[in-house]
Enzyme design. Structure first.
Site, PDB file in Angstrom:
ATOM      1  N   GLY A  96      72.551  70.619  23.732  1.00 34.83           N
ATOM      2  CA  GLY A  96      73.354  70.892  22.545  1.00 34.83           C
ATOM      3  C   GLY A  96      74.477  71.839  22.891  1.00 34.83           C
ATOM      4  O   GLY A  96      74.437  72.489  23.939  1.00 34.83           O
ATOM      5  N   CYS A 123      68.375  70.834  29.235  1.00 36.00           N
ATOM      6  CA  CYS A 123      69.520  71.725  29.064  1.00 36.00           C
ATOM      7  C   CYS A 123      69.266  72.747  27.953  1.00 36.00           C
ATOM      8  O   CYS A 123      68.390  73.584  28.091  1.00 36.00           O
ATOM      9  CB  CYS A 123      70.794  70.885  28.834  1.00 36.00           C
ATOM     10  SG  CYS A 123      72.297  71.866  28.957  1.00 36.00           S
ATOM     11  N   TYR A 124      69.978  72.661  26.843  1.00 38.54           N
ATOM     12  CA  TYR A 124      69.738  73.593  25.737  1.00 38.54           C
ATOM     13  C   TYR A 124      68.261  73.573  25.333  1.00 38.54           C
ATOM     14  O   TYR A 124      67.665  74.606  25.030  1.00 38.54           O
ATOM     15  CB  TYR A 124      70.638  73.205  24.555  1.00 38.54           C
ATOM     16  CG  TYR A 124      70.531  74.107  23.345  1.00 38.54           C
ATOM     17  CD1 TYR A 124      71.151  75.346  23.323  1.00 38.54           C
ATOM     18  CD2 TYR A 124      69.813  73.705  22.222  1.00 38.54           C
ATOM     19  CE1 TYR A 124      71.061  76.172  22.214  1.00 38.54           C
ATOM     20  CE2 TYR A 124      69.724  74.510  21.110  1.00 38.54           C
ATOM     21  CZ  TYR A 124      70.349  75.741  21.101  1.00 38.54           C
ATOM     22  OH  TYR A 124      70.267  76.555  19.997  1.00 38.54           O
ATOM     23  N   HIS A 210      71.104  67.063  33.403  1.00 39.02           N
ATOM     24  CA  HIS A 210      71.015  65.907  32.491  1.00 39.02           C
ATOM     25  C   HIS A 210      70.494  64.681  33.239  1.00 39.02           C
ATOM     26  O   HIS A 210      71.239  64.063  33.993  1.00 39.02           O
ATOM     27  CB  HIS A 210      72.394  65.609  31.894  1.00 39.02           C
ATOM     28  CG  HIS A 210      72.809  66.647  30.909  1.00 39.02           C
ATOM     29  ND1 HIS A 210      72.507  66.556  29.565  1.00 39.02           N
ATOM     30  CD2 HIS A 210      73.462  67.818  31.064  1.00 39.02           C
ATOM     31  CE1 HIS A 210      72.970  67.616  28.939  1.00 39.02           C
ATOM     32  NE2 HIS A 210      73.552  68.410  29.826  1.00 39.02           N
ATOM     33  N   GLU A 212      69.823  61.877  31.993  1.00 42.68           N
ATOM     34  CA  GLU A 212      70.216  60.633  31.316  1.00 42.68           C
ATOM     35  C   GLU A 212      71.542  60.074  31.808  1.00 42.68           C
ATOM     36  O   GLU A 212      71.843  58.914  31.583  1.00 42.68           O
ATOM     37  CB  GLU A 212      70.262  60.858  29.793  1.00 42.68           C
ATOM     38  CG  GLU A 212      71.345  61.802  29.276  1.00 42.68           C
ATOM     39  CD  GLU A 212      70.983  63.286  29.358  1.00 42.68           C
ATOM     40  OE1 GLU A 212      70.048  63.638  30.093  1.00 42.68           O
ATOM     41  OE2 GLU A 212      71.669  64.093  28.712  1.00 42.68           O
ATOM     42  N   ASP A 268      76.157  41.590  16.376  1.00 43.88           N
ATOM     43  CA  ASP A 268      75.125  42.141  15.502  1.00 43.88           C
ATOM     44  C   ASP A 268      74.759  41.186  14.368  1.00 43.88           C
ATOM     45  O   ASP A 268      73.585  40.885  14.156  1.00 43.88           O
ATOM     46  CB  ASP A 268      75.583  43.493  14.921  1.00 43.88           C
ATOM     47  CG  ASP A 268      76.107  44.423  15.992  1.00 43.88           C
ATOM     48  OD1 ASP A 268      75.801  44.170  17.173  1.00 43.88           O
ATOM     49  OD2 ASP A 268      76.826  45.373  15.660  1.00 43.88           O
ATOM     50  N   LYS A 408      72.728  48.664  20.855  1.00 42.19           N
ATOM     51  CA  LYS A 408      73.513  47.451  21.086  1.00 42.19           C
ATOM     52  C   LYS A 408      73.016  46.618  22.282  1.00 42.19           C
ATOM     53  O   LYS A 408      72.871  45.402  22.175  1.00 42.19           O
ATOM     54  CB  LYS A 408      74.967  47.867  21.336  1.00 42.19           C
ATOM     55  CG  LYS A 408      75.927  46.730  21.428  1.00 42.19           C
ATOM     56  CD  LYS A 408      76.612  46.590  20.112  1.00 42.19           C
ATOM     57  CE  LYS A 408      77.660  45.564  20.050  1.00 42.19           C
ATOM     58  NZ  LYS A 408      78.253  45.540  18.703  1.00 42.19           N
TER      59      LYS A 408
END
Ligand code: XMP
Length: 553
Positions: A96, A123-124, A210, A212, A268, A408
């Site tokens: 964050g 992280c945060y 991170h 990710e 979609d 998605k």
């Protein structure tokens, strides 16, 4: 991310306040699934990701799913009871923008560490955990942003099967200087004395970097260690596994009622329609409005795919003339959007009235829409993204949203599993108002639309032939309302200008202009000028977002 400025914190709080409804709706959904008796046993293992406002929170949720574990993203303030209701097998606290020392910074509810499930702070999130449990977190003299080098002293369980020296991605100023009592400090980096911590006894883990982002090459391994080895996930979830579950749910919801779906031709709504048709067959009718603002042959392709291939009952409304009339003399982009959007709603309502007894409306709402509805990011104030296909809330239908829990790329996987053609499943995003907002600075006319359609067809053809279509988030042409002088043969020309816009992006929130090869650009430009008579000049847009937006209007 963790930096420490109050405005960022305020913005985050505003964002999460706004997101509350949307996200608790996501929670409702999951709870509902957990309670539905027919779904017992089908309930996937779930990991909750709490969003402390980091720009990568959605990405964390996606990466978890890539490890074969379903994830639910909730705002940080939901509290332990709310998390517990979802019965997760693990909890991840995201990064964050705040500093743990900011007044009003998003706080850690200590109850979250007492749920009896493993917790991973990123992280945060790690800083919150370290501070709560008696470690030392301080603001460092220099921040650590971007690529960094991680040195592993003790792999523990979290960093198992990763090398001693590895690259990682950092984005923080506050730093953990001392692990909490009872915790192992597993690794350090150039600017982080303690870059990873774990307490196997307490099942609490933390990483400063991170995992990710792609710039952390062992990030996915670290997540897998947490999910599979520590949380005990079986790693069997996949977007495809959602299909049977959804078919059952749709049948239960719709019974023998009738449903309608506004088809745009995009991924979609197309996947939603095919999935619902698989569940309830011809109780579903799709409505496709051809507003004359589609790309070359696109309307015909959509109609053919649904009528001939999927055999879904389809009402196709050819409304080009109607739209051109309404758009006559209009140059303001927002006004164009409003006209195109409201005309769509009018036509849809007319068609819906003709079909008797329709109670359900199928929508291709995605998980990111659920998370972001409420306008958390502020982009909605830059352009009113009232889609064609964006229907007003007061329509008296019950919503059927079978893609509500999916991102998605997962929707694409579902589409492929349902046997949908590659062209449909991998279609780049296309704005609801279509080419109407790509004729810039002048009124929309049939002549200009046809020029733009031809140019766009050449661009798409060349991009596909170069094998770049999927790599690009979007590639398209813009027709500004200007002319430029040129010379062809011995004659002076005064032709239209086509701008090429091609961007890479993950989510359209930010985008970079694509570095298309020069030879490809030359081929595109020369085809456009030679094959489309009114085109006299081709230019390339090299603006990123920000400061630009993807579309020109
Ligand atoms: P911008 O131009 O804001 O676009 O960077 C971000 C993404 O949204 C699409 N876009 C729209 N989609 N109705 C839509 O359905 C709209 O009015 C609209 N305006 C922009 C754009 O193509 C990009 O994918």
């Amino acid at each position: 991310m963790a930096a420490g400025d109050a405005p960022a914190t305020q913005e985050l709080r505003a964002k999460t306040e706004l997101d509350k409804d949307a996200v608790s709706a996501a929670g409702d959904d999951a709870r509902e699934r957990a309670r539905t008796p027919s779904n017992e046993g089908l309930q996937p293992q779930n990991v909750v990701v709490l969003d402390y406002g980091g720009q990568y929170s959605q990405l964390i949720a996606r990466r978890v799913r890539e490890c074969g574990v379903f994830s639910t993203l909730l705002p940080y303030h939901v509290g332990p009871e709310e998390v517990k209701r979802l019965d997760p097998i693990g909890l991840i606290l995201s990064g964050g923008p705040a500093s743990v020392y900011d007044a009003g910074a998003p706080a850690l509810d200590p109850g979250l560490l007492e749920l009896g499930i493993p917790v991973l702070g990123i992280c945060y999130g790690m800083q919150l955990v370290a501070r709560e449990l008696g470690g030392t977190v301080e603001s460092a003299e220099v921040g650590e942003y971007g690529r960094s080098q991680l040195t592993v002293h003790d792999r523990g369980r979290l960093l198992a099967e990763t090398p001693t020296d590895q690259a990682c991605w950092m984005s923080h100023r506050d730093t953990v200087f001392k692990a909490p009592p009872g915790f192992e400090a597993l690794a350090s980096s150039t600017a982080s004395p303690v870059a990873a911590i774990e307490s196997e006894a307490r099942q609490i883990y933390g990483i400063q970097f991170h995992p990710e982002v792609v710039h952390t090459p062992y990030g996915q391994q670290v997540l897998r260690n947490f999910l599979i080895n520590i949380c005990g996930a079986d790693g069997t979830w996949s977007a495809r596994s959602v299909i049977d579950d959804q078919i059952e749910k749709i049948r239960a919801q719709v019974g023998d009622g009738r449903a309608i779906c506004a088809l745009s031709g995009g991924v979609d709504s197309s996947v939603a329609a095919v999935l619902v048709h698989r569940a309830i067959g011809d109780q579903l009718t799709c409505v496709f409005v051809d507003h004359g603002l589609m790309r070359k042959n696109e309307a015909d392709q959509v109609i053919a795919a649904f009528t001939d291939y999927f055999r879904v009952p389809l009402v196709a409304v050819h409304a080009e003339q109607r739209y051109l009339e309404r758009l006559k003399g209009v140059t303001d982009p927002e006004q164009k959007r409003k006209i195109i959007g409201s005309e769509f709603i009018r036509i849809f309502e007319e068609e819906a009235e003709k079909l008797e007894g329709v109670k359900f409306l199928v929508q291709g709402t995605l998980y990111s829409d659920v998370i972001e509805s409420g306008g958390g990011t502020g982009t909605a104030t830059i352009k009113s993204h009232h889609n064609v296909g964006g229907l007003p809330e007061d329509l008296e239908f019950e919503l059927v949203e079978p893609l509500r829990t999916l991102f998605k790329d997962e929707v694409r996987a579902v589409g492929a599993e349902l046997g949908m053609p590659e062209r449909m499943v991998w279609r780049q995003p296309f704005p609801g108002p279509g080419l109407g907002i790509r004729i810039v600075g002048g009124e929309v006319t049939k002549e200009k639309l046809d020029i733009l359609r031809e140019a766009d067809a050449i661009l798409q053809d060349e991009i596909r032939k170069a094998g770049l279509y999927r790599e690009l988030w979007q590639s398209f042409c813009v027709l500004p309302d200007i002319r430029a002088v040129g010379v062809q043969g011995d004659n002076r020309t005064y032709g239209h200008v086509i701008a090429i816009r091609a961007v890479t992006s993950d989510d359209a929130m930010t985008a970079d202009w694509a570095r298309l090869p020069y030879d490809l650009l030359e081929q595109i430009a020369s085809r456009m000028i030679n094959q489309i008579r009114p085109v006299g000049r081709v230019v390339l847009d090299i603006t990123s977002k920000p400061p630009g937006t993807i579309e020109w209007e």
